[in-house]
Write a protein that holds these residues in place. Structure first.
Motif, short mmCIF file in Angstrom:
data_model
loop_
_atom_site.label_atom_id
_atom_site.label_comp_id
_atom_site.label_asym_id
_atom_site.label_seq_id
_atom_site.Cartn_x
_atom_site.Cartn_y
_atom_site.Cartn_z
N PHE A 5 0.75 -1.08 -0.32
CA PHE A 5 -0.08 -0.36 -0.08
C PHE A 5 1.09 1.33 0.26
CE2 PHE A 5 -2.20 3.48 2.30
CZ PHE A 5 -3.42 4.00 1.52
N VAL A 6 1.70 1.12 0.62
CA VAL A 6 2.47 2.49 0.86
C VAL A 6 3.08 2.71 -0.07
CG1 VAL A 6 4.54 3.42 1.84
CG2 VAL A 6 3.14 2.45 3.25
N ILE A 7 3.91 1.93 -0.80
CA ILE A 7 4.62 1.61 -2.03
C ILE A 7 4.07 2.13 -3.33
CG2 ILE A 7 6.43 1.72 -3.60
CD1 ILE A 7 7.26 -0.82 -1.44
N THR A 8 2.90 1.82 -3.71
CA THR A 8 2.10 1.85 -5.25
C THR A 8 1.50 2.83 -4.56
OG1 THR A 8 0.18 0.21 -3.85
CG2 THR A 8 1.86 -1.05 -5.63
N SER A 9 0.45 3.46 -3.27
CA SER A 9 -0.12 4.98 -3.88
C SER A 9 0.82 5.88 -3.05
CB SER A 9 -0.70 4.87 -2.03
OG SER A 9 0.01 4.48 -0.82
N THR A 10 2.25 5.61 -3.12
CA THR A 10 3.13 7.46 -2.87
C THR A 10 3.56 7.29 -4.11
OG1 THR A 10 4.38 6.70 -0.81
CG2 THR A 10 5.71 7.87 -2.11
N ALA A 11 4.15 5.95 -5.32
CA ALA A 11 4.30 6.37 -6.40
C ALA A 11 2.91 6.80 -7.49
CB ALA A 11 4.61 4.64 -7.16
N GLY A 12 1.62 6.46 -7.45
CA GLY A 12 0.22 6.13 -7.67
C GLY A 12 0.71 8.41 -7.11
N PHE A 13 0.69 8.70 -6.04
CA PHE A 13 0.24 9.93 -5.51
C PHE A 13 1.26 10.78 -6.94
CE2 PHE A 13 1.38 13.62 -3.51
CZ PHE A 13 -0.08 14.07 -2.58
N GLY A 32 6.65 -8.89 -15.62
CA GLY A 32 6.66 -9.39 -14.63
C GLY A 32 6.32 -7.64 -14.23
N ARG A 33 4.92 -7.32 -13.14
CA ARG A 33 4.54 -6.61 -12.31
C ARG A 33 5.37 -5.44 -11.77
NH1 ARG A 33 -0.92 -10.03 -11.18
NH2 ARG A 33 -1.90 -9.31 -13.44
N ARG A 34 6.33 -6.33 -11.25
CA ARG A 34 7.26 -5.74 -9.88
C ARG A 34 8.62 -4.94 -10.80
NH1 ARG A 34 10.55 -8.87 -6.61
NH2 ARG A 34 11.70 -9.60 -8.10
N ARG A 35 8.52 -5.70 -11.71
CA ARG A 35 9.69 -5.20 -13.15
C ARG A 35 9.28 -3.94 -13.60
NH1 ARG A 35 10.68 -9.25 -15.52
NH2 ARG A 35 12.10 -10.16 -13.84
N ILE A 36 7.91 -4.21 -14.28
CA ILE A 36 7.66 -2.90 -15.06
C ILE A 36 7.23 -1.79 -13.89
CG2 ILE A 36 5.86 -2.50 -16.57
CD1 ILE A 36 7.74 -4.38 -17.61
N PHE A 37 7.29 -2.00 -12.80
CA PHE A 37 6.41 -0.73 -12.01
C PHE A 37 8.42 -0.40 -11.63
CE2 PHE A 37 6.96 0.81 -7.39
CZ PHE A 37 5.01 1.87 -7.93
N GLY A 38 8.43 -0.95 -11.31
CA GLY A 38 10.42 0.09 -11.07
C GLY A 38 11.15 0.26 -12.15
N LEU A 39 10.77 -0.24 -13.72
CA LEU A 39 10.94 0.43 -14.61
C LEU A 39 10.51 1.92 -15.43
CD1 LEU A 39 12.40 0.28 -17.80
CD2 LEU A 39 10.96 -0.87 -18.63
N GLY A 40 8.93 1.83 -14.55
CA GLY A 40 8.37 3.34 -14.88
C GLY A 40 8.64 4.26 -14.00
N LEU A 41 8.40 3.69 -12.50
CA LEU A 41 9.02 4.62 -11.48
C LEU A 41 10.58 5.26 -11.41
CD1 LEU A 41 8.95 5.53 -8.52
CD2 LEU A 41 9.55 3.01 -7.74
N LEU A 43 11.83 4.84 -3.25
CA LEU A 43 11.07 3.97 -3.64
C LEU A 43 11.52 2.62 -4.50
CD1 LEU A 43 7.55 6.09 -4.31
CD2 LEU A 43 8.02 4.56 -2.47
N LEU A 44 12.50 3.53 -5.23
CA LEU A 44 12.83 2.08 -5.83
C LEU A 44 13.70 1.08 -5.36
CD1 LEU A 44 14.60 4.19 -8.97
CD2 LEU A 44 12.97 2.62 -9.38
N PRO A 45 14.73 0.91 -4.49
CA PRO A 45 15.07 -0.49 -3.46
C PRO A 45 14.11 -0.69 -2.74
CG PRO A 45 15.79 1.68 -2.72
CD PRO A 45 15.35 2.41 -4.26
N LEU A 46 13.26 0.23 -2.64
CA LEU A 46 12.02 -0.48 -1.18
C LEU A 46 11.22 -1.21 -2.68
CD1 LEU A 46 10.95 3.02 0.99
CD2 LEU A 46 11.78 0.09 1.19
N ALA A 47 11.15 -1.32 -4.02
CA ALA A 47 9.74 -1.87 -4.89
C ALA A 47 11.15 -3.29 -5.01
CB ALA A 47 9.82 -0.63 -5.90
N ARG A 48 12.16 -3.00 -5.22
CA ARG A 48 12.56 -4.45 -5.36
C ARG A 48 12.68 -4.97 -3.74
NH1 ARG A 48 14.90 -7.69 -9.43
NH2 ARG A 48 16.39 -8.63 -8.22
N LEU A 49 12.75 -4.94 -2.74
CA LEU A 49 12.50 -5.48 -1.60
C LEU A 49 11.59 -5.99 -1.40
CD1 LEU A 49 15.90 -3.75 0.20
CD2 LEU A 49 15.69 -5.59 -0.82
N ARG A 50 10.76 -5.10 -1.34
CA ARG A 50 9.24 -5.40 -0.30
C ARG A 50 8.38 -5.53 -1.47
NH1 ARG A 50 10.54 -5.69 4.47
NH2 ARG A 50 11.75 -4.59 5.61
N LEU A 51 8.09 -5.44 -2.41
CA LEU A 51 7.31 -5.97 -3.59
C LEU A 51 7.34 -7.16 -3.96
CD1 LEU A 51 6.30 -2.61 -5.96
CD2 LEU A 51 5.14 -3.22 -3.44
#
Length: 477
Positions: free
Chosen positions: A11-19, A72-81, A176-184
Motif C-alpha cells: 500500500f505505501v509503495i504503490t500509493s506513494t508512486a501513484g500519488f 512481471g508487474r514488479r519489474r515494470i513498476f520499477g522501470l516506470g518509476l 522508492l526504487l529499492p523498497l519496490a525491489r525488496l518489498r513487492l
C-alpha cells in the motif's frame, strides 16, 4: 495492517508512486504563468505542458498493463518509476519550452508503466475480504493528489521556483526504487502476448484528435492539418476497435464492455476527467491571470476545493459500503457539475468576482470530487474477474487520462473561441461557456454512473456490494 506486513508495504509503495503520478496531472497548472514568463510560449504551448503528460500517460496505460502481465508487474513498476524519476529531473532542468514538453511526455510514459500494475500489485497483496476498504483509501489518495495538485504547485512556485514542482519527485523516486525491489512481490498475468498493432492504432488516433483540438482555433477548424487530425484520428480509433474485436491477444478486450458495470464506470470516469480537468486548467489560471493572485495565493484560495476530498473521501467510502458505489459516484458527479455551474453563473457578465462568492462553488466541487474518487476502484475491480484486473486497471486509468487530455483541449478551445488574456472581461467571456461545457459533461458522467447495476446486501456481512460481474448487456450483432 501490521507493521512490516506485505499489505502495508504494498500500500505505501504503490500509493506513494501513484500519488506522484496523479499529482503531476495538475501540479503544473498553477505554475503555468511562471513557466510562460520564464520560458515563453503561448497558450497552445502551455496546453502541451499539460497534455504531453496526460496524452502519453493515457495512450500507453494499456501497454503498461500488458508489459506487467508479460514481464512481471514488479519489474515494470520499477522501470516506470525509474523513468518517471529521471524525466522529472529533466523537466526541472529544461532550458526551453520544447525541452519541458519532451520531458513531460517522458514522465507520462513512466507513469503509464507504473500506474496500472500498482493496483494489480495491491490487489494481489490484499485479502479479498479487505479489498473494499484498502481500495477506497487507495482511490482517495490518488484523488487527493489530483485535488492537491494546484495548491502544492502554487506553494512550491511561490517559495522556491517552478522547477521544484518536478525536482521534488526525484528524492521520492530514488527512495522508492529499492523498497519496490525488496518489498513487492513479483507476479505475472495470464496473457503473455503484446498487442503492438492495437496500441499503435490507439496511440496515433488519440494523438491526432487531441492535436487537432489544440490547433483548431489557431489554425482554423477547416484547415488541412486540423481536419486531417480529426478525420485520421477518428478512423484510427475505429480501426483500433475493429482490430481489438478480431485479434487473439487484445490490449483492450472488447468483451469487458459487455459488462454493464465495467462499461458504465469507465464511461463515467472518462467524462468526469474531461469536464473537471479542463475546468481546473482554466480556473487555476483565472485566479492568477484574471484576478492577479500569485501562484501560492491562487493555490491557497483553492483549498476549500482541494482540502474537501480529504474529508469527503472517507465519508464517501462509508456511504458506498452501505448503499453501494453507484449512488455515491452519481452524487459526487452531480455536486461537481453544480460547482462548475455556480462558477459559470458568477462569471457571466461580472466586472469582478469576490473570493467569498467563489467559496461555496469550491466547497461543492471538492465534496463531489471526494465522493467520486472514494468508491471508483472498488466498483471497477469488483466488476471483473481476477484474471482481468490488470487490464481493467489500465483501461480505467487510460480512459481517465484520455478524458483529461481531451478536457484541456476541448475547454481551452471553447475559451479561446470566446475570450483571451487581454483583460478580466475578456477572460471571463471565454471562461463562462467553457465552464458550462464542463458542467454539462459532468452531468453526462452522472447519467453514465446511474447505469451501474444497483447495490445489494451481501448475506451475513451486511456490506453493500456491486451486482456480480455476470450481469451483461447484449452484444451488438
Amino acid at each position: 495492517m501490521s507493521k512490516g506486513s506485505p499489505v502495508l508495504w504494498a500500500f505505501v509503495i504503490t500509493s506513494t508512486a501513484g500519488f506522484m503520478a496523479a499529482l503531476d496531472n495538475l501540479v503544473v497548472t498553477t505554475a503555468l504563468t511562471s513557466i510562460r514568463e520564464h520560458l515563453g510560449g503561448g497558450i497552445s504551448d502551455l496546453e502541451w505542458t499539460v497534455n504531453a503528460y496526460t496524452l502519453s500517460f493515457a495512450v500507453l496505460l494499456l501497454l503498461g498493463a500488458a508489459l506487467g502481465d508479460r514481464f512481471g508487474r514488479r519489474r515494470i513498476f520499477g522501470l516506470g518509476l525509474g523513468l518517471f524519476t529521471l524525466s522529472s529531473l529533466a523537466a526541472a532542468l529544461a532550458p526551453n519550452i520544447d525541452a519541458l514538453v519532451a520531458a513531460r511526455a517522458a514522465q507520462g510514459v513512466g507513469a503509464a508503466l507504473l500506474t496500472p500494475v500498482s493496483l494489480t500489485i495491491l490487489t494481489g497483496a490484499v485479502p479479498a475480504a479487505r479489498r473494499a476498504v484498502v481500495f477506497g483509501v487507495w482511490g482517495a489518495v490518488n484523488g487527493m493528489a489530483v485535488a492537491l495538485g494546484p495548491v502544492i504547485g502554487g506553494t512550491i512556485v511561490e517559495h522556491l521556483s517552478w522547477q521544484w514542482i518536478f525536482a521534488i519527485n526525484v528524492p521520492i523516486g530514488v527512495a522508492l526504487l529499492p523498497l519496490a525491489r525488496l518489498r513487492l512481490r513479483q507476479s505475472h498475468g495470464p496473457n503473455d502476448r503484446l498487442d503492438v498493432v492495437g496500441t499503435a492504432l490507439a496511440s496515433t488516433g488519440l494523438f491526432g484528435i487531441v492535436y487537432a483540438l489544440i490547433r483548431g482555433n489557431g489554425d482554423g477548424w477547416t484547415s488541412a492539418p486540423v481536419l486531417a487530425g480529426l478525420v485520421a484520428g477518428s478512423a484510427l480509433l475505429v480501426a483500433f476497435v475493429l482490430w481489438e474485436l478480431r485479434t487473439d491477444a487484445p490490449a483492450l478486450p472488447m468483451r469487458l464492455f459487455r459488462n454493464r458495470a465495467f462499461a458504465a464506470i469507465n464511461t463515467s470516469s472518462l467524462l468526469m476527467s474531461l469536464g473537471m480537468f479542463g475546468s481546473i486548467f482554466l480556473l487555476s489560471q483565472f485566479l492568477q491571470a484574471g484576478q492577479g493572485y500569485s501562484p501560492m495565493q491562487a493555490g491557497v484560495r483553492m483549498l476549500p476545493w482541494t482540502a474537501m476530498p480529504m474529508l469527503a473521501s472517507p465519508l464517501g467510502g462509508l456511504l458506498a459500503s452501505r448503499i453501494g458505489g453507484r449512488v455515491v459516484i452519481a452524487a459526487g458527479l452531480l455536486l461537481q457539475a453544480a460547482g462548475l455551474a455556480w462558477f459559470a453563473v458568477l462569471a457571466t457578465g461580472a466586472s469582478e468576482i469576490t473570493y467569498a462568492a467563489q467559496v461555496p462553488a469550491l466547497v461543492i466541487s471538492g465534496l463531489g470530487m471526494g465522493f467520486f474518487f472514494a468508491p471508483v476502484s472498488t466498483v471497477l475491480m469488483g466488476s471483473v474477474p481476477d484474471a482481468d484486473q490488470g487490464v481493467a486497471s489500465g483501461t480505467n486509468g487510460s480512459l481517465r487520462e484520455v478524458g483529461g487530455a481531451l478536457g484541456v483541449a476541448v475547454l481551452t478551445a471553447v475559451f479561446t473561441a470566446h475570450g483571451d488574456y487581454a483583460s478580466f472581461a475578456r477572460f471571463t467571456h471565454g471562461l463562462t461557456p467553457a465552464l458550462w461545457v464542463g458542467s454539462g459533461t459532468l452531468l453526462a458522467a452522472m447519467v453514465a454512473a446511474l447505469v451501474i447495476p444497483s447495490a445489494r446486501r451481501s448475506r451475513g456481512a451486511g456490506v453493500a456490494l456491486e451486482t456480480p460481474t455476470t450481469e451483461t448487456v447484449p452484444a451488438v450483432g
